[in-house]
Design a protein around this motif. Structure first.
Motif, PDB file in Angstrom:
ATOM      1  N   GLU A 152      36.647 -61.957   7.313  1.00 18.98           N
ATOM      2  CA  GLU A 152      37.426 -62.120   6.089  1.00 18.98           C
ATOM      3  C   GLU A 152      38.893 -61.783   6.302  1.00 18.98           C
ATOM      4  OE1 GLU A 152      33.947 -60.677   2.909  1.00 18.98           O
ATOM      5  OE2 GLU A 152      35.860 -59.604   3.082  1.00 18.98           O
ATOM      6  N   LEU A 153      39.767 -62.569   5.700  1.00 15.86           N
ATOM      7  CA  LEU A 153      41.193 -62.283   5.605  1.00 15.86           C
ATOM      8  C   LEU A 153      41.548 -62.218   4.133  1.00 15.86           C
ATOM      9  CD1 LEU A 153      44.005 -61.923   6.885  1.00 15.86           C
ATOM     10  CD2 LEU A 153      44.237 -64.428   6.820  1.00 15.86           C
ATOM     11  N   SER A 154      42.039 -61.053   3.669  1.00 13.15           N
ATOM     12  CA  SER A 154      42.283 -60.840   2.239  1.00 13.15           C
ATOM     13  C   SER A 154      43.705 -60.385   1.982  1.00 13.15           C
ATOM     14  CB  SER A 154      41.316 -59.789   1.678  1.00 13.15           C
ATOM     15  OG  SER A 154      39.991 -60.253   1.684  1.00 13.15           O
ATOM     16  N   LEU A 155      44.246 -60.835   0.879  1.00 11.40           N
ATOM     17  CA  LEU A 155      45.522 -60.372   0.354  1.00 11.40           C
ATOM     18  C   LEU A 155      45.291 -59.954  -1.094  1.00 11.40           C
ATOM     19  CD1 LEU A 155      46.214 -62.975   2.358  1.00 11.40           C
ATOM     20  CD2 LEU A 155      48.540 -62.449   1.656  1.00 11.40           C
ATOM     21  N   SER A 156      45.791 -58.788  -1.459  1.00 12.11           N
ATOM     22  CA  SER A 156      45.630 -58.314  -2.826  1.00 12.11           C
ATOM     23  C   SER A 156      46.865 -57.531  -3.237  1.00 12.11           C
ATOM     24  CB  SER A 156      44.384 -57.439  -2.968  1.00 12.11           C
ATOM     25  OG  SER A 156      44.476 -56.298  -2.137  1.00 12.11           O
ATOM     26  N   SER A 157      47.162 -57.593  -4.544  1.00 17.01           N
ATOM     27  CA  SER A 157      48.360 -56.915  -5.026  1.00 17.01           C
ATOM     28  C   SER A 157      48.369 -56.906  -6.539  1.00 17.01           C
ATOM     29  CB  SER A 157      49.615 -57.644  -4.523  1.00 17.01           C
ATOM     30  OG  SER A 157      50.792 -57.083  -5.080  1.00 17.01           O
ATOM     31  N   PRO A 158      48.958 -55.866  -7.152  1.00 18.10           N
ATOM     32  CA  PRO A 158      49.271 -55.976  -8.578  1.00 18.10           C
ATOM     33  C   PRO A 158      50.344 -57.044  -8.784  1.00 18.10           C
ATOM     34  CG  PRO A 158      50.165 -53.941  -7.672  1.00 18.10           C
ATOM     35  CD  PRO A 158      49.315 -54.543  -6.606  1.00 18.10           C
ATOM     36  N   ILE A 159      50.231 -57.770  -9.873  1.00 17.56           N
ATOM     37  CA  ILE A 159      51.222 -58.793 -10.216  1.00 17.56           C
ATOM     38  C   ILE A 159      52.270 -58.201 -11.154  1.00 17.56           C
ATOM     39  CG2 ILE A 159      51.539 -61.044 -11.329  1.00 17.56           C
ATOM     40  CD1 ILE A 159      48.611 -61.648 -10.437  1.00 17.56           C
ATOM     41  N   ASP A 160      51.816 -57.503 -12.157  1.00 14.93           N
ATOM     42  CA  ASP A 160      52.675 -56.730 -13.052  1.00 14.93           C
ATOM     43  C   ASP A 160      51.795 -55.669 -13.689  1.00 14.93           C
ATOM     44  OD1 ASP A 160      51.257 -58.128 -15.064  1.00 14.93           O
ATOM     45  OD2 ASP A 160      52.792 -59.678 -15.172  1.00 14.93           O
ATOM     46  N   ASP A 161      52.218 -55.118 -14.839  1.00 11.57           N
ATOM     47  CA  ASP A 161      51.432 -54.039 -15.438  1.00 11.57           C
ATOM     48  C   ASP A 161      50.131 -54.529 -16.056  1.00 11.57           C
ATOM     49  OD1 ASP A 161      52.861 -55.451 -17.368  1.00 11.57           O
ATOM     50  OD2 ASP A 161      52.855 -53.767 -18.761  1.00 11.57           O
ATOM     51  N   LEU A 162      49.982 -55.845 -16.252  1.00 14.27           N
ATOM     52  CA  LEU A 162      48.796 -56.377 -16.898  1.00 14.27           C
ATOM     53  C   LEU A 162      47.840 -57.081 -15.951  1.00 14.27           C
ATOM     54  CD1 LEU A 162      47.315 -56.761 -19.577  1.00 14.27           C
ATOM     55  CD2 LEU A 162      48.629 -58.873 -19.930  1.00 14.27           C
TER      56      LEU A 162
END
Length: 354
Positions: free
Chosen positions: A37-47
């Motif tokens: 698996e290759l994954s990217l994850s991140s918050p986009i904004d506060d919601l």
């Protein structure tokens, strides 16, 4: 901390050697590339936050690249609500919502491999509610296109509802139990008849270009699961015992099916992490299947025992040795086999689920 300019990136390497072909297996004999698996994850904004997971695998000597996850998730909605939209793992059952590299054994139980293609993911929408109770209680509903499970013309081919409850029995013990229901609107006589080829050694549909469509489907799939964990004074880093079990039942296989034509399977698993780096496990499972042949069904059954020993140098690396014994009727490739697997994680690596 991850942000919109610097997302968390993780790579999970899964490689193996398997001595023999086995029934309902998604791993071929010899050296192979498993669920990498290759994954990217991140918050986009506060919601909102987001995740993308691409999977690299080998099947029948050919390489596959699949998008397993591509979703946005809400953060901090009121009343314990959360929404997920895009492609993601369904949360039916205990194992299905977990990534394969989180498992304690080389492959999912036979019932999962037959009825869920090892792990059912699809494109759709999920709504969860965490109820305000003194114990953990979550209810959820999902709607999917259904194209990863069956083939049909429905815009919403699959929907699920589920609930799970859990809590602590003491500082050393915890538990969780769940019930799930999956309704497949795209199951039909034509899909069943065309979906099952007669080489019973592998569990993928002839009608699917990938290996993750379930070989055996019904209009209704019911799953019950239970998990109990123990660790001394709650210290899971030093030692932990995990007991888990699931029961799966599918009916209304097609228009020719009678009340006796069902799919049914279960497993029980015990894993003991007896030191920070070593674990041993035993799993036994059975599955009884009804394979469509025109206007009638042929019965198949498989009993499977797995014994494993694993060494984890750290949270990021595991080497696993496993022996599997199969006894079956109606499968041509049921056999004993020994497998060696490595699972290595590079980059960000979040905590595993319960």
């Amino acid at each position: 901390m991850a942000n919109e300019l610097n997302p968390d990136v993780s790579l999970t390497l899964d490689g193996y050697y398997k001595q023999n072909d086995t029934a309902l297996s998604h791993r071929d004999q010899g050296f192979g590339l498993g669920h990498t698996e290759l994954s990217l994850s991140s918050p986009i904004d506060d919601l909102f936050s987001g995740r993308l997971t691409a999977v690299f695998e080998e099947h029948d000597g050919e390489s596959e690249v699949l998008i397993e996850e591509a979703y946005l998730q809400t953060n901090g909605l009121p009343a314990g609500l959360s929404v997920r939209a895009g492609r993601f793992l369904s949360q039916v059952g205990y194992l299905n919502g977990r990534h394969l590299h989180e498992d304690d054994f080389v492959e999912r139980p036979a019932a999962y491999r037959a009825l869920l293609g090892s792990h059912y993911y699809d494109t759709g929408l999920r709504l969860n509610a965490l109820l305000p109770t003194p114990f953990f209680w979550q209810i959820g509903a999902e709607a999917f296109s259904g194209n990863q499970l069956s083939e049909g013309d429905e815009d919403i081919g699959v929907y699920t509802v589920n609930t799970r409850v859990g809590g602590d029995l003491s500082v050393s013990q915890s538990w969780q139990a769940g019930l799930s229901y999956l309704h497949n609107r795209q199951t039909s006589a034509e899909a069943d008849e065309g979906g099952h080829h007669h080489d019973h050694g592998h569990s993928h549909e002839a009608g699917h270009a990938h290996s993750h469509g379930a070989s055996y489907t019904g209009e209704n799939l019911y799953i019950a699961d239970a998990v109990w964990k123990w660790s001394p004074n709650g210290n899971t880093r030093e030692q932990q015992v995990t007991l888990s079990a699931e029961y799966l039942y599918a009916d209304d296989l097609n228009e020719f099916a009678t009340s006796d034509d069902v799919h049914e399977g279960w497993y029980v698993s015990a894993v003991h992490q007896f030191s920070p780096q070593w674990s041993a496990g035993l799993r036994y499972g059975e599955v009884e299947l009804s394979e469509a042949h025109g206007d009638h069904f042929h019965k198949q059954d498989l009993q499977e025992t797995d014994v494993m020993l694993s060494w984890s140098r750290s949270h990021f690396s595991t080497v696993r040795l496993q022996y599997t014994h199969q006894s079956a009727t109606g499968f041509s490739k049921a056999d004993n086999t020994v497998a060696v697997q490595y699972v290595m994680s590079l980059g960000a690596h979040g905590a595993h689920g319960y």
